[in-house]
Design a protein around this motif. Structure first.
Motif, PDB file in Angstrom:
ATOM      1  N   LYS A 115       1.646   0.085  13.359  1.00  0.00           N
ATOM      2  CA  LYS A 115       2.134   1.436  13.853  1.00  0.00           C
ATOM      3  C   LYS A 115       1.542   1.695  14.917  1.00  0.00           C
ATOM      4  O   LYS A 115       0.339   1.172  15.527  1.00  0.00           O
ATOM      5  CB  LYS A 115       1.092   2.343  12.932  1.00  0.00           C
ATOM      6  CG  LYS A 115       1.396   3.750  13.062  1.00  0.00           C
ATOM      7  CD  LYS A 115       0.601   4.565  11.955  1.00  0.00           C
ATOM      8  CE  LYS A 115       0.637   6.275  12.313  1.00  0.00           C
ATOM      9  NZ  LYS A 115      -0.194   6.812  11.183  1.00  0.00           N
ATOM     10  N   THR A 116       2.463   2.182  15.966  1.00  0.00           N
ATOM     11  CA  THR A 116       1.996   2.397  17.432  1.00  0.00           C
ATOM     12  C   THR A 116       1.299   3.702  17.357  1.00  0.00           C
ATOM     13  O   THR A 116       1.471   4.597  16.791  1.00  0.00           O
ATOM     14  CB  THR A 116       3.408   2.640  18.126  1.00  0.00           C
ATOM     15  OG1 THR A 116       4.229   3.634  17.653  1.00  0.00           O
ATOM     16  CG2 THR A 116       4.357   1.242  18.015  1.00  0.00           C
ATOM     17  N   SER A 117       0.240   3.477  18.354  1.00  0.00           N
ATOM     18  CA  SER A 117      -0.798   4.506  18.314  1.00  0.00           C
ATOM     19  C   SER A 117       0.070   5.945  19.121  1.00  0.00           C
ATOM     20  O   SER A 117      -0.654   7.077  18.585  1.00  0.00           O
ATOM     21  CB  SER A 117      -1.752   4.156  19.500  1.00  0.00           C
ATOM     22  OG  SER A 117      -1.287   3.647  20.476  1.00  0.00           O
ATOM     23  N   ASP A 118       0.988   5.574  20.018  1.00  0.00           N
ATOM     24  CA  ASP A 118       1.455   6.797  20.825  1.00  0.00           C
ATOM     25  C   ASP A 118       2.648   7.541  20.006  1.00  0.00           C
ATOM     26  O   ASP A 118       2.533   8.875  20.091  1.00  0.00           O
ATOM     27  CB  ASP A 118       1.922   6.339  22.235  1.00  0.00           C
ATOM     28  CG  ASP A 118       3.062   5.182  22.146  1.00  0.00           C
ATOM     29  OD1 ASP A 118       3.112   4.400  21.076  1.00  0.00           O
ATOM     30  OD2 ASP A 118       3.810   4.953  23.075  1.00  0.00           O
ATOM     31  N   THR A 119       3.295   6.882  19.600  1.00  0.00           N
ATOM     32  CA  THR A 119       4.383   7.462  18.946  1.00  0.00           C
ATOM     33  C   THR A 119       4.176   7.629  17.019  1.00  0.00           C
ATOM     34  O   THR A 119       4.802   8.471  16.541  1.00  0.00           O
ATOM     35  CB  THR A 119       5.884   6.812  19.001  1.00  0.00           C
ATOM     36  OG1 THR A 119       5.642   5.606  18.373  1.00  0.00           O
ATOM     37  CG2 THR A 119       6.034   6.734  20.541  1.00  0.00           C
ATOM     38  N   GLY A 120       3.435   6.833  16.625  1.00  0.00           N
ATOM     39  CA  GLY A 120       3.109   6.732  15.174  1.00  0.00           C
ATOM     40  C   GLY A 120       4.203   6.363  14.564  1.00  0.00           C
ATOM     41  O   GLY A 120       4.218   6.385  13.218  1.00  0.00           O
ATOM     42  N   ILE A 121       5.018   5.442  15.238  1.00  0.00           N
ATOM     43  CA  ILE A 121       6.246   4.752  14.352  1.00  0.00           C
ATOM     44  C   ILE A 121       5.579   3.656  13.811  1.00  0.00           C
ATOM     45  O   ILE A 121       4.780   2.864  14.259  1.00  0.00           O
ATOM     46  CB  ILE A 121       7.342   4.137  15.566  1.00  0.00           C
ATOM     47  CG1 ILE A 121       8.145   5.450  16.043  1.00  0.00           C
ATOM     48  CG2 ILE A 121       8.231   3.358  14.953  1.00  0.00           C
ATOM     49  CD1 ILE A 121       9.092   5.235  17.155  1.00  0.00           C
ATOM     50  N   GLU A 122       5.986   3.461  12.383  1.00  0.00           N
ATOM     51  CA  GLU A 122       5.701   2.404  11.712  1.00  0.00           C
ATOM     52  C   GLU A 122       6.873   1.345  11.305  1.00  0.00           C
ATOM     53  O   GLU A 122       8.050   1.661  11.433  1.00  0.00           O
ATOM     54  CB  GLU A 122       5.436   2.912  10.207  1.00  0.00           C
ATOM     55  CG  GLU A 122       4.184   4.038  10.224  1.00  0.00           C
ATOM     56  CD  GLU A 122       4.018   4.592   9.053  1.00  0.00           C
ATOM     57  OE1 GLU A 122       3.070   4.269   8.354  1.00  0.00           O
ATOM     58  OE2 GLU A 122       4.956   5.387   8.646  1.00  0.00           O
ATOM     59  N   SER A 123       6.471   0.064  11.259  1.00  0.00           N
ATOM     60  CA  SER A 123       7.419  -0.983  11.204  1.00  0.00           C
ATOM     61  C   SER A 123       6.818  -2.336   9.873  1.00  0.00           C
ATOM     62  O   SER A 123       5.583  -2.366  10.169  1.00  0.00           O
ATOM     63  CB  SER A 123       7.893  -1.586  12.271  1.00  0.00           C
ATOM     64  OG  SER A 123       6.849  -2.051  13.111  1.00  0.00           O
ATOM     65  N   PHE A 124       7.891  -2.840   9.591  1.00  0.00           N
ATOM     66  CA  PHE A 124       7.393  -4.228   8.739  1.00  0.00           C
ATOM     67  C   PHE A 124       8.170  -5.301   9.690  1.00  0.00           C
ATOM     68  O   PHE A 124       9.152  -5.186  10.160  1.00  0.00           O
ATOM     69  CB  PHE A 124       7.964  -3.971   7.331  1.00  0.00           C
ATOM     70  CG  PHE A 124       7.278  -3.528   6.432  1.00  0.00           C
ATOM     71  CD1 PHE A 124       5.857  -3.586   6.643  1.00  0.00           C
ATOM     72  CD2 PHE A 124       7.600  -3.015   5.116  1.00  0.00           C
ATOM     73  CE1 PHE A 124       4.796  -2.991   5.503  1.00  0.00           C
ATOM     74  CE2 PHE A 124       6.845  -2.358   4.342  1.00  0.00           C
ATOM     75  CZ  PHE A 124       5.701  -2.395   4.555  1.00  0.00           C
ATOM     76  N   ASP A 125       7.602  -6.503   9.625  1.00  0.00           N
ATOM     77  CA  ASP A 125       7.858  -7.753  10.085  1.00  0.00           C
ATOM     78  C   ASP A 125       7.652  -8.817   9.377  1.00  0.00           C
ATOM     79  O   ASP A 125       6.295  -8.785   8.822  1.00  0.00           O
ATOM     80  CB  ASP A 125       7.685  -7.950  11.673  1.00  0.00           C
ATOM     81  CG  ASP A 125       8.095  -6.838  12.344  1.00  0.00           C
ATOM     82  OD1 ASP A 125       9.420  -6.829  12.763  1.00  0.00           O
ATOM     83  OD2 ASP A 125       7.273  -5.956  13.039  1.00  0.00           O
ATOM     84  N   GLN A 145       0.914  -1.279  -0.001  1.00  0.00           N
ATOM     85  CA  GLN A 145      -0.084  -0.082  -0.052  1.00  0.00           C
ATOM     86  C   GLN A 145       0.797   1.348   0.146  1.00  0.00           C
ATOM     87  O   GLN A 145       0.574   2.303   0.849  1.00  0.00           O
ATOM     88  CB  GLN A 145      -0.962   0.095   1.120  1.00  0.00           C
ATOM     89  CG  GLN A 145      -2.072  -1.180   1.144  1.00  0.00           C
ATOM     90  CD  GLN A 145      -3.160  -1.106   2.038  1.00  0.00           C
ATOM     91  OE1 GLN A 145      -3.335   0.102   2.740  1.00  0.00           O
ATOM     92  NE2 GLN A 145      -3.480  -2.046   2.679  1.00  0.00           N
ATOM     93  N   GLY A 146       1.750   1.348  -0.862  1.00  0.00           N
ATOM     94  CA  GLY A 146       2.710   2.223  -1.057  1.00  0.00           C
ATOM     95  C   GLY A 146       4.058   2.437  -0.049  1.00  0.00           C
ATOM     96  O   GLY A 146       4.837   3.274  -0.112  1.00  0.00           O
ATOM     97  N   ARG A 147       4.000   1.574   0.984  1.00  0.00           N
ATOM     98  CA  ARG A 147       4.972   1.613   1.961  1.00  0.00           C
ATOM     99  C   ARG A 147       6.273   0.483   1.707  1.00  0.00           C
ATOM    100  O   ARG A 147       5.769  -0.499   1.500  1.00  0.00           O
ATOM    101  CB  ARG A 147       4.509   1.203   3.397  1.00  0.00           C
ATOM    102  CG  ARG A 147       3.534   2.075   4.001  1.00  0.00           C
ATOM    103  CD  ARG A 147       3.972   3.768   4.277  1.00  0.00           C
ATOM    104  NE  ARG A 147       3.356   4.415   5.232  1.00  0.00           N
ATOM    105  CZ  ARG A 147       2.216   5.216   4.920  1.00  0.00           C
ATOM    106  NH1 ARG A 147       1.589   5.232   3.604  1.00  0.00           N
ATOM    107  NH2 ARG A 147       1.674   5.802   5.795  1.00  0.00           N
ATOM    108  N   ARG A 148       7.347   0.972   1.382  1.00  0.00           N
ATOM    109  CA  ARG A 148       8.497   0.120   1.061  1.00  0.00           C
ATOM    110  C   ARG A 148       9.173  -0.540   2.166  1.00  0.00           C
ATOM    111  O   ARG A 148       9.157   0.107   3.158  1.00  0.00           O
ATOM    112  CB  ARG A 148       9.424   0.837   0.313  1.00  0.00           C
ATOM    113  CG  ARG A 148       8.820   1.177  -1.177  1.00  0.00           C
ATOM    114  CD  ARG A 148       9.883   2.038  -1.915  1.00  0.00           C
ATOM    115  NE  ARG A 148      10.244   3.461  -1.036  1.00  0.00           N
ATOM    116  CZ  ARG A 148      11.175   4.097  -1.352  1.00  0.00           C
ATOM    117  NH1 ARG A 148      12.067   3.990  -2.338  1.00  0.00           N
ATOM    118  NH2 ARG A 148      11.242   5.272  -0.679  1.00  0.00           N
ATOM    119  N   GLY A 149       9.529  -1.813   1.908  1.00  0.00           N
ATOM    120  CA  GLY A 149      10.400  -2.584   2.916  1.00  0.00           C
ATOM    121  C   GLY A 149      11.265  -3.524   2.357  1.00  0.00           C
ATOM    122  O   GLY A 149      11.243  -3.650   1.146  1.00  0.00           O
TER     123      GLY A 149
END
Length: 367
Positions: free
Chosen positions: A94-104, A59-63
Motif C-alpha cells: 500500500k502506497t503511503s501517499d495515495t493509499g493504493i493497494e496491490s497484490f504481486d 487478511q480479507g483482501r481478495r486477489g
C-alpha cells in the motif's frame, strides 16, 4: 456505527470494510478459494515456475489470476553441492501517499547451505491496522544443486458455500457444525471458536492444545529411555540362535527319553508242549530287561538231562546270557540260558512229575 450495505447518497463503502467483512465470513487468515486451477503450479524448466489461475484471500483482501491466464516466476539457479529454500509469496503493498493497494507474486530467495537450508524471512503486517507491506507464503521451493527438487503448498484451499451441506446437530439448542465437502474429502467442521468445551474454554482452544501436545510429543526425544533402538535390538538378537536352530543331534528328544526310562512290559510266550506260565512280571527300562516268572512244567517233562525250551521273550539279549533257574519244590538249582533270539532254555535234572520253576534274570538288549 457506520452503515456499509446502505444508500448514503455518496460513494462510501471502503476497501477496509470489505476486507473486514471477508475476514468475518471466510476467516481471519489467508486462503485459496475453490475456483479454477486454485493457483496450482507447473514447473516449466529448471529455474521457472508457472502459477495458474485462481483466487486468494489475504487478511480479507481478495486477489486473482483470471481464468486462462498465468504468471511465471524465475527461480535463481543453485550451486553444485548446495541446497536452498525459496518462497513464492503473495505480496500486499500500500502506497503511503495515495493509499493504493496491490497484490504481486514475488520470489523471496533463501540462503544456500550444504546440509539443511533455512526458510527466508518474510515481512508480516496487520493490513487492517494500517500495515503497508505484507508477504504471505504460497509455495516453498527447494533447490538442490542446480535443479528444483520440490514445491510445497502453504495455504489451505477452502470449499465453496455450494459444497457445504448443513449438518443436523445442536449444542445448547444451537447449530453445532457443517459437513464440508471438497473433491474426495468429507469432514465435519464445528463452530469451534464459539462452542464451549468447558467453562470459558472453547472447543477450538482445546483442540489446539491437544494438537500442540501431540506435535511436541512426536518431536521430543523422551522415548529413548523407554524403548530399544533398532541398532540395540539388532545387537541383542545377534547373540541369539535362529528359530530354525535345534540341538536334535546333541540331545535325546522327549520321546526317546520316555522310551528309555518309562518301564515297558516284556511279554513271554511259553512252549505249550512242555510249560505253562502261571505268573509273568517282567519289564524293560533304558534297554535293560528284568525277568520275574513262575513257570509250571508238564508231568515228567524234566525227567531227563536234556535242554528244554521254556518259551520266548519279546526282547532278546545282545549276547547269550547264562541264568540260574530254581525248582520251587526241590529247591534245586538248574542252569539256564537266554539266547540272542529271546528264547529261554533250561537244563533238565531228572526231576519227575510237575515242576514249578522260578526264573529271575536281567540283561541288556538293543532297541
Amino acid at each position: 456505527m457506520e452503515i456499509i450495505d446502505g444508500y448514503k447518497g455518496v460513494a462510501h463503502v471502503k476497501a477496509s470494510q470489505v476486507g473486514l467483512h471477508h475476514q468475518g465470513l471466510i476467516g481471519p487468515d489467508s486462503y485459496i478459494l475453490n475456483n479454477g486451477n486454485n493457483l496450482s503450479y507447473q514447473i516449466i524448466s529448471g529455474n521457472k515456475i508457472r502459477i495458474l489461475d485462481g483466487i486468494i484471500v489475504v487478511q480479507g483482501r481478495r486477489g486473482c489470476i483470471e481464468p486462462g491466464f498465468y504468471e511465471e516466476l524465475v527461480i535463481e539457479n543453485g550451486s553444485q553441492g548446495e541446497y536452498r529454500k525459496d518462497i513464492i509469496a503473495i505480496q500486499y503493498s500500500k502506497t503511503s501517499d495515495t493509499g493504493i493497494e496491490s497484490f504481486d507474486l514475488v520470489v523471496v530467495k533463501g540462503t544456500p547451505a550444504t546440509d539443511t537450508p533455512a526458510l527466508p524471512e518474510l515481512t508480516f503486517a496487520d493490513i487492517n491496522s494500517g500495515g503497508m507491506l505484507h508477504q504471505e507464503a504460497l509455495y516453498v521451493v527447494t533447490i538442490s544443486d542446480a535443479a528444483i527438487t520440490s514445491v510445497e503448498g502453504q495455504l489451505e484451499t477452502l470449499c465453496s458455500v455450494a459444497d457445504m451441506v448443513e449438518l443436523d446437530g445442536s449444542y445448547d439448542g444451537k447449530k453445532a457444525g457443517w459437513l464440508k465437502k471438497l473433491g474426495g474429502r468429507v469432514f465435519a467442521h464445528a463452530h469451534a471458536r464459539t462452542v464451549l468445551w468447558s467453562g470459558t474454554t472453547t472447543l477450538y482452544s482445546k483442540l489446539t492444545e491437544v494438537i500442540n501436545s501431540i506435535s511436541a510429543h512426536k518431536s521430543s526425544s523422551d522415548h529413548d529411555g523407554r524403548y530399544y533402538t533398532e541398532s540395540e535390538i539388532d545387537a541383542k538378537l545377534n547373540g541369539k540362535a535362529n528359530s530354525s536352530h535345534n540341538h536334535d543331534s546333541l540331545y535325546y528328544k522327549k520321546a526317546d527319553v520316555d522310551k528309555k526310562f518309562i518301564p515297558a512290559k516284556v511279554n513271554f510266550t511259553t512252549n505249550p508242549a512242555s510249560f505253562v506260565a502261571t505268573s509273568n512280571i517282567s519289564y524293560s527300562c533304558a534297554n535293560i530287561a528284568t525277568i520275574n516268572m513262575y513257570i509250571k512244567s508238564g508231568s515228567n517233562v524234566m525227567a531227563n538231562n536234556n535242554d528244554l525250551l521254556v518259551g520266548v521273550l519279546s526282547v532278546a539279549p545282545i549276547n547269550e546270557t547264562l541264568i540260574s533257574i530254581h525248582d520251587d519244590a526241590e529247591k534245586a538249582l538248574m542252569l539256564g540260558r537266554i539266547k540272542t533270539d529271546g528264547s529261554i532254555v533250561v537244563k533238565a535234572r531228572n526231576l519227575e512229575g510237575e515242576r514249578y520253576l522260578i526264573i529271575n534274570a536281567s540283561f541288556a538288549f538293543s532297541s
